[in-house]
Motif scaffolding. Structure first.
Motif, PDB file in Angstrom:
ATOM      1  N   ARG A 124      36.981   0.231  28.433  1.00  0.00           N
ATOM      2  CA  ARG A 124      37.469  -1.011  27.862  1.00  0.00           C
ATOM      3  C   ARG A 124      37.491  -2.080  28.950  1.00  0.00           C
ATOM      4  NH1 ARG A 124      41.166   2.630  25.175  1.00  0.00           N
ATOM      5  NH2 ARG A 124      42.942   1.988  26.458  1.00  0.00           N
ATOM      6  N   MET A 125      37.893  -3.274  28.579  1.00  0.00           N
ATOM      7  CA  MET A 125      37.872  -4.369  29.544  1.00  0.00           C
ATOM      8  C   MET A 125      38.758  -4.069  30.755  1.00  0.00           C
ATOM      9  SD  MET A 125      36.441  -7.142  30.392  1.00  0.00           S
ATOM     10  CE  MET A 125      35.561  -7.614  28.905  1.00  0.00           C
ATOM     11  N   ALA A 126      39.809  -3.306  30.576  1.00  0.00           N
ATOM     12  CA  ALA A 126      40.681  -2.948  31.692  1.00  0.00           C
ATOM     13  C   ALA A 126      39.948  -2.129  32.750  1.00  0.00           C
ATOM     14  CB  ALA A 126      41.894  -2.164  31.180  1.00  0.00           C
ATOM     15  N   ASP A 127      38.835  -1.492  32.366  1.00  0.00           N
ATOM     16  CA  ASP A 127      38.050  -0.694  33.317  1.00  0.00           C
ATOM     17  C   ASP A 127      37.011  -1.524  34.056  1.00  0.00           C
ATOM     18  OD1 ASP A 127      39.141   1.974  32.597  1.00  0.00           O
ATOM     19  OD2 ASP A 127      38.218   1.542  30.651  1.00  0.00           O
ATOM     20  N   LEU A 128      36.793  -2.752  33.605  1.00  0.00           N
ATOM     21  CA  LEU A 128      35.714  -3.546  34.188  1.00  0.00           C
ATOM     22  C   LEU A 128      35.961  -3.964  35.645  1.00  0.00           C
ATOM     23  CD1 LEU A 128      33.008  -4.362  32.896  1.00  0.00           C
ATOM     24  CD2 LEU A 128      33.895  -6.693  32.758  1.00  0.00           C
ATOM     25  N   PRO A 129      37.196  -4.285  36.054  1.00  0.00           N
ATOM     26  CA  PRO A 129      37.374  -4.641  37.474  1.00  0.00           C
ATOM     27  C   PRO A 129      36.889  -3.557  38.431  1.00  0.00           C
ATOM     28  CG  PRO A 129      39.294  -5.332  36.228  1.00  0.00           C
ATOM     29  CD  PRO A 129      38.432  -4.523  35.285  1.00  0.00           C
ATOM     30  N   MET A 146      28.205  -6.066  29.559  1.00  0.00           N
ATOM     31  CA  MET A 146      28.403  -5.949  28.113  1.00  0.00           C
ATOM     32  C   MET A 146      29.600  -5.039  27.893  1.00  0.00           C
ATOM     33  SD  MET A 146      25.733  -4.961  25.088  1.00  0.00           S
ATOM     34  CE  MET A 146      26.118  -5.393  23.391  1.00  0.00           C
ATOM     35  N   ALA A 147      30.737  -5.644  27.595  1.00  0.00           N
ATOM     36  CA  ALA A 147      31.983  -4.883  27.454  1.00  0.00           C
ATOM     37  C   ALA A 147      32.896  -5.580  26.459  1.00  0.00           C
ATOM     38  CB  ALA A 147      32.672  -4.755  28.810  1.00  0.00           C
ATOM     39  N   GLY A 148      33.789  -4.795  25.876  1.00  0.00           N
ATOM     40  CA  GLY A 148      34.777  -5.367  24.975  1.00  0.00           C
ATOM     41  C   GLY A 148      34.817  -4.756  23.589  1.00  0.00           C
ATOM     42  N   ALA A 149      33.747  -4.073  23.178  1.00  0.00           N
ATOM     43  CA  ALA A 149      33.732  -3.487  21.832  1.00  0.00           C
ATOM     44  C   ALA A 149      34.836  -2.448  21.671  1.00  0.00           C
ATOM     45  CB  ALA A 149      32.366  -2.867  21.541  1.00  0.00           C
ATOM     46  N   ASN A 150      35.089  -1.665  22.725  1.00  0.00           N
ATOM     47  CA  ASN A 150      36.117  -0.626  22.633  1.00  0.00           C
ATOM     48  C   ASN A 150      37.533  -1.198  22.599  1.00  0.00           C
ATOM     49  OD1 ASN A 150      34.361   1.585  22.561  1.00  0.00           O
ATOM     50  ND2 ASN A 150      34.200   1.641  24.783  1.00  0.00           N
ATOM     51  N   ASP A 151      37.693  -2.453  23.012  1.00  0.00           N
ATOM     52  CA  ASP A 151      39.010  -3.081  22.918  1.00  0.00           C
ATOM     53  C   ASP A 151      39.359  -3.401  21.471  1.00  0.00           C
ATOM     54  OD1 ASP A 151      40.013  -3.937  25.880  1.00  0.00           O
ATOM     55  OD2 ASP A 151      37.834  -3.941  25.766  1.00  0.00           O
ATOM     56  N   MET A 189      26.825 -10.571  28.128  1.00  0.00           N
ATOM     57  CA  MET A 189      26.397 -10.396  26.740  1.00  0.00           C
ATOM     58  C   MET A 189      27.628 -10.422  25.831  1.00  0.00           C
ATOM     59  SD  MET A 189      22.955  -9.603  26.683  1.00  0.00           S
ATOM     60  CE  MET A 189      22.335  -8.118  25.852  1.00  0.00           C
ATOM     61  N   SER A 190      27.502 -11.066  24.682  1.00  0.00           N
ATOM     62  CA  SER A 190      28.609 -11.109  23.730  1.00  0.00           C
ATOM     63  C   SER A 190      28.792  -9.756  23.046  1.00  0.00           C
ATOM     64  CB  SER A 190      28.372 -12.203  22.686  1.00  0.00           C
ATOM     65  OG  SER A 190      27.087 -12.086  22.101  1.00  0.00           O
ATOM     66  N   ILE A 191      29.967  -9.545  22.486  1.00  0.00           N
ATOM     67  CA  ILE A 191      30.279  -8.302  21.765  1.00  0.00           C
ATOM     68  C   ILE A 191      29.580  -8.343  20.410  1.00  0.00           C
ATOM     69  CG2 ILE A 191      32.148  -6.899  20.807  1.00  0.00           C
ATOM     70  CD1 ILE A 191      33.996  -8.331  22.858  1.00  0.00           C
ATOM     71  N   PRO A 192      28.964  -7.245  19.984  1.00  0.00           N
ATOM     72  CA  PRO A 192      28.253  -7.242  18.700  1.00  0.00           C
ATOM     73  C   PRO A 192      29.172  -7.504  17.511  1.00  0.00           C
ATOM     74  CG  PRO A 192      27.647  -5.342  20.043  1.00  0.00           C
ATOM     75  CD  PRO A 192      28.824  -5.968  20.704  1.00  0.00           C
ATOM     76  N   ASP A 193      28.558  -7.861  16.410  1.00  0.00           N
ATOM     77  CA  ASP A 193      29.265  -8.124  15.153  1.00  0.00           C
ATOM     78  C   ASP A 193      29.632  -6.784  14.509  1.00  0.00           C
ATOM     79  OD1 ASP A 193      30.081  -8.786  12.593  1.00  0.00           O
ATOM     80  OD2 ASP A 193      28.534 -10.319  12.314  1.00  0.00           O
ATOM     81  N   LEU A 194      30.871  -6.358  14.685  1.00  0.00           N
ATOM     82  CA  LEU A 194      31.295  -5.049  14.169  1.00  0.00           C
ATOM     83  C   LEU A 194      31.366  -5.025  12.639  1.00  0.00           C
ATOM     84  CD1 LEU A 194      34.091  -4.093  16.738  1.00  0.00           C
ATOM     85  CD2 LEU A 194      31.659  -3.486  16.750  1.00  0.00           C
ATOM     86  N   LYS A 195      31.623  -6.160  12.053  1.00  0.00           N
ATOM     87  CA  LYS A 195      31.692  -6.192  10.590  1.00  0.00           C
ATOM     88  C   LYS A 195      30.305  -5.995   9.988  1.00  0.00           C
ATOM     89  CE  LYS A 195      33.855  -8.677   6.772  1.00  0.00           C
ATOM     90  NZ  LYS A 195      34.615  -9.886   6.363  1.00  0.00           N
ATOM     91  N   ARG A 196      29.300  -6.536  10.614  1.00  0.00           N
ATOM     92  CA  ARG A 196      27.932  -6.296  10.146  1.00  0.00           C
ATOM     93  C   ARG A 196      27.581  -4.824  10.333  1.00  0.00           C
ATOM     94  NH1 ARG A 196      23.399  -8.621   8.485  1.00  0.00           N
ATOM     95  NH2 ARG A 196      21.417  -7.653   9.028  1.00  0.00           N
ATOM     96  N   VAL A 241      37.336  -9.854  17.658  1.00  0.00           N
ATOM     97  CA  VAL A 241      36.056  -9.839  18.364  1.00  0.00           C
ATOM     98  C   VAL A 241      35.606 -11.270  18.666  1.00  0.00           C
ATOM     99  CG1 VAL A 241      33.582  -9.335  18.143  1.00  0.00           C
ATOM    100  CG2 VAL A 241      35.278  -7.615  17.491  1.00  0.00           C
ATOM    101  N   GLU A 242      35.764 -12.147  17.716  1.00  0.00           N
ATOM    102  CA  GLU A 242      35.383 -13.546  17.928  1.00  0.00           C
ATOM    103  C   GLU A 242      36.247 -14.176  19.021  1.00  0.00           C
ATOM    104  OE1 GLU A 242      35.724 -15.264  14.070  1.00  0.00           O
ATOM    105  OE2 GLU A 242      33.887 -14.318  13.311  1.00  0.00           O
ATOM    106  N   GLU A 243      37.521 -13.827  19.055  1.00  0.00           N
ATOM    107  CA  GLU A 243      38.399 -14.334  20.115  1.00  0.00           C
ATOM    108  C   GLU A 243      37.996 -13.778  21.477  1.00  0.00           C
ATOM    109  OE1 GLU A 243      42.779 -15.122  18.367  1.00  0.00           O
ATOM    110  OE2 GLU A 243      42.054 -13.073  18.029  1.00  0.00           O
ATOM    111  N   TYR A 244      37.646 -12.502  21.511  1.00  0.00           N
ATOM    112  CA  TYR A 244      37.172 -11.909  22.764  1.00  0.00           C
ATOM    113  C   TYR A 244      35.929 -12.648  23.262  1.00  0.00           C
ATOM    114  CZ  TYR A 244      40.033  -7.645  21.952  1.00  0.00           C
ATOM    115  OH  TYR A 244      41.048  -6.745  21.761  1.00  0.00           O
TER     116      TYR A 244
END
Length: 306
Positions: A124-129, A146-151, A189-196, A241-244
């Motif tokens: 998750r983003m907490a692991d990115l540093p 490319m990170a953030g989907a798991n958040d 890279m942006s986070i993918p569209d999870l709703k799609r 996701v959009e806020e991220y």
């Protein structure tokens, strides 16, 4: 009275000229010190003021690439079930069917020597540093993120990482990179569209059965449910996701060597062919190839996409 000689007359004239020059210089000095009304004062100040440092030009052909992120960047479930497959990673893979970002930039032999993948499945983003610190140690010319989907993909919508924590972690990640590699470029890279992803994957009966094992439950649980509660839950995940992605954009904008993809990944209209046929969630080899194409287009563009 004795008539002055030609020599004394010449000397007197020379002295007069020198005196006039000295007095004129003194007058100019006095004018220069009289304040902003002096014609020369503005030029004098600008001459001593240091020139601003020019904004670095984005290098569209970096010679080394490090990647950070999560299971997508590790190629999870692209080659076999429940396994990483980094050779098909969109960022650093060597598979010919993907033609990864590093291969497109460095060539196949260059990618083998000068690219590194520090992504981790489940991160998750907490692991990115921590990942950024490791990437920075290599002093890469480009870091692909490319990170953030798991958040957002948690057991429930209530468990999603807060926007404030997401921002803090991403800011810290860039700070960690800058400590070791202040000149590395960063492509986010942006986070993918999870709703799609839900709307595409739910069309496959096998996919829905696999999702019951707990894959991205906040979005994919009860995939056929369309009641008010299920709809509200999915909308909450999509909104997060959009806020991220807005956080990724704004934090990246504050770093002069960082470029955001302008929402290209989020806006990509992928279909079932771009999803893993083992979990109908992660990108397939074809999906990884599309991500590589998006990344390469963004990195090599003369101007960033807004």
């Amino acid at each position: 009275m004795r008539k002055p000689s030609r020599r004394s007359t010449a000397v007197r004239a020379a002295l007069t000229t020198v005196t006039a020059v000295v007095l004129g210089a003194a007058g100019l000095t006095a004018c220069d010190g009289s304040g902003a009304n002096s014609p020369g004062s503005e030029g004098s100040v600008s001459a001593t003021k240091p020139s601003p440092k020019p904004t670095p030009t984005w290098d569209t052909s970096p010679r080394s690439v490090a990647a950070v992120g999560d299971s997508i960047t590790r190629g999870f479930d692209a080659c076999s079930v429940l396994s990483d497959c980094p050779e098909v990673s969109w960022a650093t893979g060597t598979d010919k069917g993907v033609d990864s970002l590093s291969v497109r930039l460095l060539g196949r032999s260059g990618a083998a020597k000068n690219s590194w993948n520090y992504a981790r499945t489940g991160a998750r983003m907490a692991d990115l540093p921590g990942q950024m610190a490791r990437a920075g140690a290599q002093r890469p010319e480009l870091v692909a993120v490319m990170a953030g989907a798991n958040d957002a993909c948690r057991n429930s919508a209530d468990d999603m990482t807060s926007v404030a924590a997401f921002r803090s972690d991403f800011t810290d990640a860039l700070r960690q990179l800058r400590r070791a590699a202040p000149k590395s470029q960063v492509y986010v890279m942006s986070i993918p569209d999870l709703k799609r992803l839900w709307s595409e994957g739910r069309q496959n009966p096998l996919g829905k059965q696999v999702w019951k094992l707990g894959i991205c439950s906040s979005m994919l649980a009860d995939p056929d449910a369309v009641d008010a509660a299920a709809t509200a839950r999915r909308a909450a995940v999509q909104s997060r996701v959009e806020e991220y992605n807005q956080v990724l954009k704004s934090v990246c904008a504050a770093d002069k060597r960082c470029r955001y993809d302008g929402g290209a990944v989020f806006g990509y209209r992928f279909g079932q062919g771009q999803l893993s046929h083992w979990d109908w969630f992660h990108p397939s080899v074809a999906g990884q190839a599309r991500l590589a194409e998006i990344a390469y287009r963004g990195v090599t563009a003369k101007e960033p996409v807004d």
